[in-house]
Design an enzyme around this catalytic site. Sequence first.
Site, PDB file in Angstrom:
ATOM      1  N   ASP A  39      78.901  74.595   5.393  1.00  0.00           N
ATOM      2  CA  ASP A  39      77.967  74.948   6.480  1.00  0.00           C
ATOM      3  C   ASP A  39      78.506  76.132   7.287  1.00  0.00           C
ATOM      4  O   ASP A  39      77.870  76.592   8.231  1.00  0.00           O
ATOM      5  CB  ASP A  39      77.616  73.738   7.358  1.00  0.00           C
ATOM      6  N   SER A  40      79.662  76.674   6.851  1.00  0.00           N
ATOM      7  CA  SER A  40      80.126  77.966   7.377  1.00  0.00           C
ATOM      8  C   SER A  40      79.082  79.038   7.103  1.00  0.00           C
ATOM      9  O   SER A  40      79.149  80.128   7.678  1.00  0.00           O
ATOM     10  CB  SER A  40      81.459  78.357   6.727  1.00  0.00           C
ATOM     11  N   ASP A  57      78.247  70.607   1.942  1.00  0.00           N
ATOM     12  CA  ASP A  57      78.398  70.026   3.283  1.00  0.00           C
ATOM     13  C   ASP A  57      77.140  69.319   3.746  1.00  0.00           C
ATOM     14  O   ASP A  57      76.026  69.804   3.524  1.00  0.00           O
ATOM     15  CB  ASP A  57      78.679  71.152   4.296  1.00  0.00           C
ATOM     16  N   LYS A  92      80.315  66.544   1.439  1.00  0.00           N
ATOM     17  CA  LYS A  92      81.437  66.549   2.396  1.00  0.00           C
ATOM     18  C   LYS A  92      80.896  66.341   3.797  1.00  0.00           C
ATOM     19  O   LYS A  92      79.841  66.894   4.139  1.00  0.00           O
ATOM     20  CB  LYS A  92      82.186  67.887   2.308  1.00  0.00           C
ATOM     21  N   GLU A 136      82.333  65.592   8.131  1.00  0.00           N
ATOM     22  CA  GLU A 136      83.494  65.766   9.008  1.00  0.00           C
ATOM     23  C   GLU A 136      83.820  64.505   9.804  1.00  0.00           C
ATOM     24  O   GLU A 136      82.910  63.791  10.238  1.00  0.00           O
ATOM     25  CB  GLU A 136      83.203  66.917   9.994  1.00  0.00           C
ATOM     26  N   GLU A 192      91.902  70.835   7.766  1.00  0.00           N
ATOM     27  CA  GLU A 192      91.719  72.172   8.344  1.00  0.00           C
ATOM     28  C   GLU A 192      92.573  72.343   9.597  1.00  0.00           C
ATOM     29  O   GLU A 192      92.548  71.505  10.511  1.00  0.00           O
ATOM     30  CB  GLU A 192      90.226  72.397   8.678  1.00  0.00           C
TER      31      GLU A 192
HETATM   32  O1  KIV Z   1      81.978  74.990   5.941  1.00  0.00           O
HETATM   33  C1  KIV Z   1      83.002  75.358   5.353  1.00  0.00           C
HETATM   34  O2  KIV Z   1      83.088  76.437   4.782  1.00  0.00           O
HETATM   35  C2  KIV Z   1      84.135  74.456   5.364  1.00  0.00           C
HETATM   36  C3  KIV Z   1      85.469  75.021   4.992  1.00  0.00           C
HETATM   37  C4  KIV Z   1      85.965  75.885   6.074  1.00  0.00           C
HETATM   38  C5  KIV Z   1      86.442  73.970   4.621  1.00  0.00           C
HETATM   39  O3  KIV Z   1      84.000  73.322   5.710  1.00  0.00           O
END
Ligand code: KIV
Length: 270
Positions: free
Chosen positions: A42-43, A81, A110, A112, A179
């Site tokens: 989600d970056s 994510d 994934k 958090e 992280e």
């Molecule tokens: O969203 C993302 O790119 C991430 C990485 C920074 C691990 O969660």
Amino acid sequence: MKLAQLKKMAADGEKIAMLTCYDASFAKLMELAGVDILLVGDSLGMVLQGAENTLNVSMHHMTYHTKSVATGAPNTFIIADMSLGSYEHDNEAAYKNAEWLIRSGAHMVKFEGGGSKVKTARYLVERGIPVCAHLGFTPQSVNQLGGYKIQGKTDESAQQILHDAIAMSEAGVGFIVLEMVPAALAKKITDAIKTPTIGIGAGVDCSGQVLVTQDLLGIYTGPAHKNPTEFKSPRFVRNFLKDTNSVQAAVESYVKAVKDKSFPALEHSY
Ligand code: KIV
């Protein structure tokens, strides 16, 4: 590559090279360059949408980009994510959203956090959805954490992250992303659990590494509304394009550096 092969790789001591990926052309390039896992992170809220953080990314965005990545890299393991608000409230909603990502082409989802999220992880794993946990600095909690800060610096917070990692491992997660935590803590966690760890700003002793691809290429200069001169890359970033002559070569150089443990060096760690 299949999950079992990735786990064997980690068990044999071969480092896992993971990169973020959001579209089909990069996915194809990364598959050819030998990247082991593609993370539809989600970056994308920051690097594709120009936002300051990941908080406005939706499941529609995540599934759209996951489909593109799965189209471009049909032979590579894909983790996607779960966006803010898609998994925290009730497990059934978490299941539905995770299922949406899997149907879009992800092999694993994934999300958090530790604590109450351990139950969510177990709920999904018991229903056949592979899960990657994300501990340490968790970008969706940036407001609660008071900014982009290293986590696990005090004994109490280090103990909490270790405790969460053990609980997530026991819940059956496939990987744990760590992280921005001290390298010594990441090593302690990696040694304490069977689940492979993937570090970003967590030192060289994790089972693998991940970077945001735009960081690796030196093309991310901060949120759209900010002057690039005000932006400084985090310590854990290395520009792999600088010493190569193509994006493909830069990605290959990243994979090699992860495998031979020359990245991350001490200068990239906390
Ligand atoms: O969203 C993302 O790119 C991430 C990485 C920074 C691990 O969660």
